[in-house]
Design a protein around this motif. Structure first.
Motif, short mmCIF file in Angstrom:
data_model
loop_
_atom_site.label_atom_id
_atom_site.label_comp_id
_atom_site.label_asym_id
_atom_site.label_seq_id
_atom_site.Cartn_x
_atom_site.Cartn_y
_atom_site.Cartn_z
N LEU A 364 6.87 10.90 -0.93
CA LEU A 364 6.50 10.34 0.37
C LEU A 364 5.12 9.69 0.30
CD1 LEU A 364 7.22 9.89 3.30
CD2 LEU A 364 6.26 12.15 3.83
N ARG A 365 4.18 10.36 -0.37
CA ARG A 365 2.86 9.75 -0.53
C ARG A 365 2.95 8.45 -1.33
NH1 ARG A 365 -1.24 14.79 -2.03
NH2 ARG A 365 -0.69 16.13 -0.28
N ALA A 366 3.79 8.45 -2.36
CA ALA A 366 3.96 7.24 -3.15
C ALA A 366 4.51 6.10 -2.29
CB ALA A 366 4.89 7.51 -4.34
N MET A 367 5.47 6.42 -1.44
CA MET A 367 6.04 5.40 -0.57
C MET A 367 4.99 4.87 0.41
SD MET A 367 9.23 5.76 2.10
CE MET A 367 8.23 6.69 3.27
N LEU A 368 4.20 5.76 0.97
CA LEU A 368 3.16 5.33 1.91
C LEU A 368 2.10 4.47 1.22
CD1 LEU A 368 2.71 8.60 4.01
CD2 LEU A 368 3.91 6.49 4.66
N MET A 369 1.79 4.80 -0.05
CA MET A 369 0.84 3.97 -0.78
C MET A 369 1.41 2.58 -1.04
SD MET A 369 -1.20 6.34 -3.54
CE MET A 369 0.17 7.39 -4.01
N SER A 370 2.70 2.51 -1.36
CA SER A 370 3.34 1.20 -1.55
C SER A 370 3.31 0.39 -0.26
CB SER A 370 4.79 1.38 -2.02
OG SER A 370 4.84 1.93 -3.31
N ALA A 371 3.63 1.06 0.83
CA ALA A 371 3.61 0.36 2.13
C ALA A 371 2.21 -0.11 2.47
CB ALA A 371 4.15 1.28 3.21
N GLY A 372 1.23 0.73 2.26
CA GLY A 372 -0.15 0.34 2.56
C GLY A 372 -0.60 -0.84 1.71
N ARG A 373 -0.26 -0.80 0.41
CA ARG A 373 -0.66 -1.90 -0.47
C ARG A 373 -0.15 -3.24 0.03
NH1 ARG A 373 1.22 -5.05 -4.67
NH2 ARG A 373 3.30 -4.13 -4.82
N LEU A 374 1.11 -3.27 0.45
CA LEU A 374 1.74 -4.53 0.80
C LEU A 374 1.45 -4.97 2.23
CD1 LEU A 374 5.16 -3.89 -0.95
CD2 LEU A 374 3.41 -5.51 -1.68
N PHE A 375 1.58 -4.04 3.17
CA PHE A 375 1.58 -4.44 4.58
C PHE A 375 0.26 -4.18 5.30
CE2 PHE A 375 6.01 -3.42 3.44
CZ PHE A 375 6.55 -4.68 3.61
N VAL A 376 -0.62 -3.40 4.67
CA VAL A 376 -1.95 -3.20 5.25
C VAL A 376 -2.98 -4.09 4.56
CG1 VAL A 376 -3.79 -1.52 5.68
CG2 VAL A 376 -1.39 -0.84 5.95
N PHE A 377 -2.82 -4.25 3.25
CA PHE A 377 -3.82 -5.01 2.49
C PHE A 377 -3.33 -6.39 2.06
CE2 PHE A 377 -4.72 -0.45 1.51
CZ PHE A 377 -5.91 -0.37 2.22
N TYR A 378 -2.25 -6.44 1.26
CA TYR A 378 -1.85 -7.68 0.59
C TYR A 378 -1.43 -8.79 1.56
CZ TYR A 378 0.90 -10.77 -2.47
OH TYR A 378 1.42 -11.85 -3.12
N LEU A 379 -0.39 -8.53 2.36
CA LEU A 379 0.13 -9.59 3.23
C LEU A 379 -0.86 -10.06 4.29
CD1 LEU A 379 3.88 -8.61 3.70
CD2 LEU A 379 2.98 -10.63 2.54
N PRO A 380 -1.56 -9.16 4.99
CA PRO A 380 -2.54 -9.67 5.96
C PRO A 380 -3.63 -10.51 5.31
CG PRO A 380 -2.04 -7.37 6.41
CD PRO A 380 -1.39 -7.70 5.10
N CYS A 381 -4.12 -10.10 4.14
CA CYS A 381 -5.15 -10.89 3.46
C CYS A 381 -4.59 -12.23 2.99
CB CYS A 381 -5.71 -10.11 2.27
SG CYS A 381 -6.71 -8.68 2.72
N LEU A 382 -3.34 -12.22 2.48
CA LEU A 382 -2.72 -13.46 2.02
C LEU A 382 -2.53 -14.44 3.18
CD1 LEU A 382 0.05 -13.97 -0.53
CD2 LEU A 382 0.58 -14.67 1.79
#
Length: 428
Positions: A364-382
């Motif tokens: 579950l932590r791994a999934m949340l880290m994946s979600a955070g990487r993409l939808f909290v950091f990567y896509l908003p910055c992109l």
């Protein structure tokens, strides 16, 4: 495994390089298929993570009979699951590619390419499941060797099937997919023969094993699949942003995506080879070894990936020239390389932490880290970068997103490793 991943990802980049010689339109058409191809890969990798974790834990706990039953179950279930998925992707291709921004001309090119590409995806998934079984038993040599063999076969077939030979004009864009299908099919035949000589499968007691292992398998595979499905979803959203910039930018983004996976070869090899090792430590309760492995893995990732990224950024004009003959695509690709590749050191940290989380009972932590990487950091910055500065801003935003994700993953892992050591909770 690094050599195998290098060859496997290298032939995907070679595919794109050959297709680029057909023109910008075929390359853009192939680029539009990447998110859906990554969807298949996400499902297969999620199941492969569960395969390696459960079998390696069973072996670490000296439960060899259970490991054989698990091996049989995952091969059957995995093959059937991917078959249903590729049939679904064939059925919904028109609306999906339309939503991604492909025009009618591009969709016509995709129609001829999509069927053999889905066949290649299915064959590759089945081959990956067999590789996962070998890795779970500690054999990384055969998967690595077979990746090299299939890559060389694909490399030989690509120019013949894409451009033809003699008076035969070739198949064009679909030829790349047929070359991959033939290479994967040949690899499956070869590795299947080797698997037949191993005592790693069982036919008895499978029904009882389903009842016993369904919950642990779903507990690992479910979050792992969600984690693996989030990158294709993010890729779809990202390419829709890139499509608003133009066809040449889509083509450059597609080449950069291929180069990204190739440049991450060491990280990807570690995400394949490290979890079975961690899983055995988990099954045996050896947490000191877990700490040592993670510290070493993160040092290797940061030093290697940062050095490689800086080097490739310095030679980006020549690398872009090698991969594309179109001047506009070449210039845009060089821009993406300069900004993105050094940031993959931070991305690699995040990938290693997610991979370890699945192996060590933190899905579950791994999934949340994946979600955070993409939808909290990567896509908003992109998106913010593209809004502020077109392709240059987009590249800068993506790089910043990777950096923030890596720092966040490091903080999460540090808190986990500094917490009191847990006792193994491997389900009996």
């Amino acid at each position: 495994m690094a050599i195998g991943v290098l060859s496997l990802l290298g032939f995907q980049l070679v595919d794109s390089a050959f297709i680029a010689r057909l023109g910008t339109a075929p390359l853009a058409a192939q680029s539009f298929t990447f998110p859906l191809s990554f969807l298949v890969i996400g499902i297969q990798v999620g199941m492969g993570i569960a395969i390696a974790a459960l079998i390696s834990r069973a072996l670490g706990a000296d439960e060899t009979a259970r490991a054989r039953r698990l091996g049989s179950l995952v091969l059957v279930v995995g093959t059937a699951t991917i078959a249903l998925l590729v049939l679904l992707l064939w059925a919904i291709q028109e609306p999906v590619f339309g939503l991604l921004g492909a025009d009618e001309t591009t969709r016509e090119l995709i129609r001829h390419y999509w069927a053999p590409q889905l066949l290649a995806a299915w064959l590759g998934a089945v081959l990956y499941f067999v590789y996962s079984l070998f890795r779970a038993h500690g054999d990384t040599w055969l998967p690595g060797k077979m990746m090299v063999i299939t890559s060389l076969l694909n490399l030989m077939l690509d120019p013949l099937l894409i451009f033809g030979v003699g008076s035969w004009e070739g198949l064009g864009l679909p030829g790349a997919a047929w070359a991959t299908s033939i290479a994967f099919g040949t690899g499956l035949l070869l590795v299947g023969r080797r698997l037949g000589g191993k005592d790693w499968l069982a036919v008895e007691g499978l029904a009882g094993e389903v009842q016993r292992s369904l919950v642990p398998f779903a507990g690992i595979a479910g979050p792992a699949m969600v984690s693996q499905l989030m990158p294709p979803l993010a890729a779809m959203l990202a390419i829709s942003v890139v499509a608003s910039l133009g066809e040449a930018q889509v083509a450059a983004w597609g080449l950069a995506s291929r180069l990204e996976t190739l440049s991450l070869m060491v990280v990807l090899a570690m995400t394949m080879s490290l979890p079975p090792w961690l899983g055995r430590c988990y099954g045996a309760g050896d947490w000191d070894q877990v700490h040592r492995l993670m510290r070493l893995a993160l040092r290797v990732v940061v030093v290697w990936q940062l050095s490689l990224g800086i080097l490739l950024a310095q030679v980006s004009p020549w690398l872009a020239l090698l991969l594309s003959g179109n001047p506009e695509v070449r210039d845009d690709l060089a821009t993406l390389i300069r900004f993105l590749l050094p940031s993959y050191a931070a991305l690699g940290v995040c990938m290693i932490v997610v991979s370890a989380g699945n192996a060590l009972g933190w899905p579950l932590r791994a999934m949340l880290m994946s979600a955070g990487r993409l939808f909290v950091f990567y896509l908003p910055c992109l998106w913010t970068g593209a809004w502020l500065g077109d392709l240059v801003g987009l590249a800068m935003g993506a790089a910043i997103g990777n950096l923030l994700a890596g720092l966040a993953a490091w903080q999460v892992l540090r808190r986990i490793l500094e917490s009191p050591r847990r006792q193994s909770s491997y389900p009996s």
